[in-house]
Design a protein around this motif. Sequence first.
Motif, PDB file in Angstrom:
ATOM      1  N   ASN A 203      11.512  88.007  19.660  1.00 41.72           N
ATOM      2  CA  ASN A 203      10.509  89.058  19.497  1.00 41.72           C
ATOM      3  C   ASN A 203       9.527  88.998  20.659  1.00 41.72           C
ATOM      4  OD1 ASN A 203       8.507  90.839  18.722  1.00 41.72           O
ATOM      5  ND2 ASN A 203       8.461  90.151  16.592  1.00 41.72           N
ATOM      6  N   SER A 204       9.694  89.884  21.611  1.00 46.30           N
ATOM      7  CA  SER A 204       8.864  89.884  22.814  1.00 46.30           C
ATOM      8  C   SER A 204       7.401  90.210  22.527  1.00 46.30           C
ATOM      9  CB  SER A 204       9.414  90.885  23.835  1.00 46.30           C
ATOM     10  OG  SER A 204       9.424  92.202  23.290  1.00 46.30           O
ATOM     11  N   LYS A 205       7.116  90.736  21.322  1.00 49.02           N
ATOM     12  CA  LYS A 205       5.743  91.088  20.980  1.00 49.02           C
ATOM     13  C   LYS A 205       4.915  89.870  20.577  1.00 49.02           C
ATOM     14  CE  LYS A 205       6.790  95.814  19.479  1.00 49.02           C
ATOM     15  NZ  LYS A 205       6.720  96.790  18.357  1.00 49.02           N
ATOM     16  N   LEU A 206       5.602  88.756  20.300  1.00 50.50           N
ATOM     17  CA  LEU A 206       4.874  87.537  19.974  1.00 50.50           C
ATOM     18  C   LEU A 206       4.162  87.030  21.223  1.00 50.50           C
ATOM     19  CD1 LEU A 206       7.489  85.712  17.727  1.00 50.50           C
ATOM     20  CD2 LEU A 206       5.416  86.886  16.981  1.00 50.50           C
ATOM     21  N   GLY A 207       3.007  86.463  21.048  1.00 53.06           N
ATOM     22  CA  GLY A 207       2.191  86.023  22.172  1.00 53.06           C
ATOM     23  C   GLY A 207       2.735  84.791  22.864  1.00 53.06           C
ATOM     24  N   PRO A 208       1.964  84.254  23.807  1.00 49.54           N
ATOM     25  CA  PRO A 208       2.415  83.091  24.581  1.00 49.54           C
ATOM     26  C   PRO A 208       2.551  81.836  23.733  1.00 49.54           C
ATOM     27  CG  PRO A 208       0.108  83.540  25.012  1.00 49.54           C
ATOM     28  CD  PRO A 208       0.614  84.695  24.200  1.00 49.54           C
ATOM     29  N   LEU A 209       3.372  80.921  24.219  1.00 53.38           N
ATOM     30  CA  LEU A 209       3.583  79.643  23.542  1.00 53.38           C
ATOM     31  C   LEU A 209       2.401  78.713  23.807  1.00 53.38           C
ATOM     32  CD1 LEU A 209       5.611  77.646  22.075  1.00 53.38           C
ATOM     33  CD2 LEU A 209       6.263  76.928  24.373  1.00 53.38           C
ATOM     34  N   HIS A 210       1.929  78.082  22.746  1.00 55.35           N
ATOM     35  CA  HIS A 210       0.892  77.056  22.863  1.00 55.35           C
ATOM     36  C   HIS A 210       1.519  75.717  22.464  1.00 55.35           C
ATOM     37  CE1 HIS A 210      -2.559  79.932  23.075  1.00 55.35           C
ATOM     38  NE2 HIS A 210      -1.692  80.713  22.427  1.00 55.35           N
ATOM     39  N   LEU A 211       1.237  74.672  23.221  1.00 59.76           N
ATOM     40  CA  LEU A 211       1.727  73.345  22.883  1.00 59.76           C
ATOM     41  C   LEU A 211       0.623  72.580  22.167  1.00 59.76           C
ATOM     42  CD1 LEU A 211       3.620  72.372  26.168  1.00 59.76           C
ATOM     43  CD2 LEU A 211       4.559  73.346  24.057  1.00 59.76           C
ATOM     44  N   MET A 212       0.927  72.102  20.967  1.00 54.45           N
ATOM     45  CA  MET A 212      -0.072  71.392  20.183  1.00 54.45           C
ATOM     46  C   MET A 212      -0.338  70.017  20.789  1.00 54.45           C
ATOM     47  SD  MET A 212      -0.923  73.580  17.950  1.00 54.45           S
ATOM     48  CE  MET A 212      -2.060  72.489  17.092  1.00 54.45           C
ATOM     49  N   THR A 213      -1.620  69.646  20.804  1.00 49.58           N
ATOM     50  CA  THR A 213      -2.020  68.344  21.327  1.00 49.58           C
ATOM     51  C   THR A 213      -2.923  67.637  20.309  1.00 49.58           C
ATOM     52  OG1 THR A 213      -3.928  69.344  22.461  1.00 49.58           O
ATOM     53  CG2 THR A 213      -1.883  69.093  23.732  1.00 49.58           C
ATOM     54  N   PRO A 214      -2.920  66.300  20.318  1.00 54.17           N
ATOM     55  CA  PRO A 214      -2.016  65.427  21.048  1.00 54.17           C
ATOM     56  C   PRO A 214      -0.550  65.760  20.742  1.00 54.17           C
ATOM     57  CG  PRO A 214      -3.764  64.157  20.008  1.00 54.17           C
ATOM     58  CD  PRO A 214      -3.834  65.533  19.441  1.00 54.17           C
ATOM     59  N   ASN A 215       0.311  65.405  21.677  1.00 50.53           N
ATOM     60  CA  ASN A 215       1.721  65.743  21.552  1.00 50.53           C
ATOM     61  C   ASN A 215       2.417  64.726  20.654  1.00 50.53           C
ATOM     62  OD1 ASN A 215       4.281  66.825  21.918  1.00 50.53           O
ATOM     63  ND2 ASN A 215       4.634  65.684  23.819  1.00 50.53           N
ATOM     64  N   TYR A 216       2.291  64.936  19.361  1.00 51.83           N
ATOM     65  CA  TYR A 216       2.944  64.039  18.409  1.00 51.83           C
ATOM     66  C   TYR A 216       4.428  64.406  18.307  1.00 51.83           C
ATOM     67  CZ  TYR A 216      -1.798  62.751  16.979  1.00 51.83           C
ATOM     68  OH  TYR A 216      -3.098  62.306  16.955  1.00 51.83           O
ATOM     69  N   ALA A 217       5.191  63.977  19.308  1.00 54.50           N
ATOM     70  CA  ALA A 217       6.615  64.289  19.335  1.00 54.50           C
ATOM     71  C   ALA A 217       7.352  63.415  18.322  1.00 54.50           C
ATOM     72  CB  ALA A 217       7.172  64.059  20.734  1.00 54.50           C
ATOM     73  N   LEU A 218       8.193  64.043  17.517  1.00 53.78           N
ATOM     74  CA  LEU A 218       8.931  63.326  16.489  1.00 53.78           C
ATOM     75  C   LEU A 218      10.420  63.325  16.801  1.00 53.78           C
ATOM     76  CD1 LEU A 218       7.190  64.708  13.269  1.00 53.78           C
ATOM     77  CD2 LEU A 218       6.726  62.562  14.467  1.00 53.78           C
TER      78      LEU A 218
END
Length: 272
Positions: A203-218
């Motif tokens: 869906n191109s109408k969705l806004g930009p990607l935000h990366l959540m921080t801190p980067n709790y990568a699982l």
Amino acid sequence: MFTRSILALAVVLGISSSALAADATPAWNEIMAQKKLTACVVPSYQPYSAKDASGSWSGFAVEMAKDVAKSLRVDLEFVETSFKTVVLDIQSGKCNVFFGFNATPERALAIDFAGPLYTLGFGALDRPGFVPKGDHWADLNDPSIRVCYAVGNSSEQQIKRFAPKSTQVALPKSDDCALAIMSGRADRYIDGVMASMGARAKNSKLGPLHLMTPNYALPSYAGVRLDDGRFQKFLQRWVEYNRGNGNINYWLTSSMESIGIKPESIPPEVTF
């Protein structure tokens, strides 16, 4: 959640989750006897898995299942599931394996795991006009902010832990969350980075990607039934081999590229 209900019932009856599966045929024996591997997949969850109008499946979880079946020299069948029901689907024998979810301590009481397949952080998409305070988890910890997640998704655990005061919009599917932010029902939709990028590609109408921080990568794993462990041991060796030689990374990136996510558009902070 349903896993709590299952485990609570087991406690009441005085039996363990492993005892619940004791009478079931071990997955390895079942697969070899039927010459068929059954993999659970979530529909319309790109780039993990998706089914087209003809009924054909695509996505990196699909490619992983295909390679496992090829290694076992058996046929492959896909069965639809959801993040809400996948643990029960594995435990009940509806499928033999599911690729790509977190091995939480609660889930480990009910099923077994092989991996990790990859490690991934969380991304967010916002409703049009929403201006977030920031992209820290703590920025969401406000009752005035409506945060959407798919029930059973790993993002649910993170939101409940780091933004418990947010107004949580729990919906059955990730697609529902994408629609929720477009309709104004929610302010922010949080999912794994690849799923967030996949939703935006759809869906191109969705806004930009935000990366959540801190980067709790699982770390993400393949889930299997708790039994004698023969299939889990095979799958663990399969994961180690294919992660070591780059196959898993190739399946991830090529599946993303197939839906329009070019390698150069993946944020440098995102690693697998």
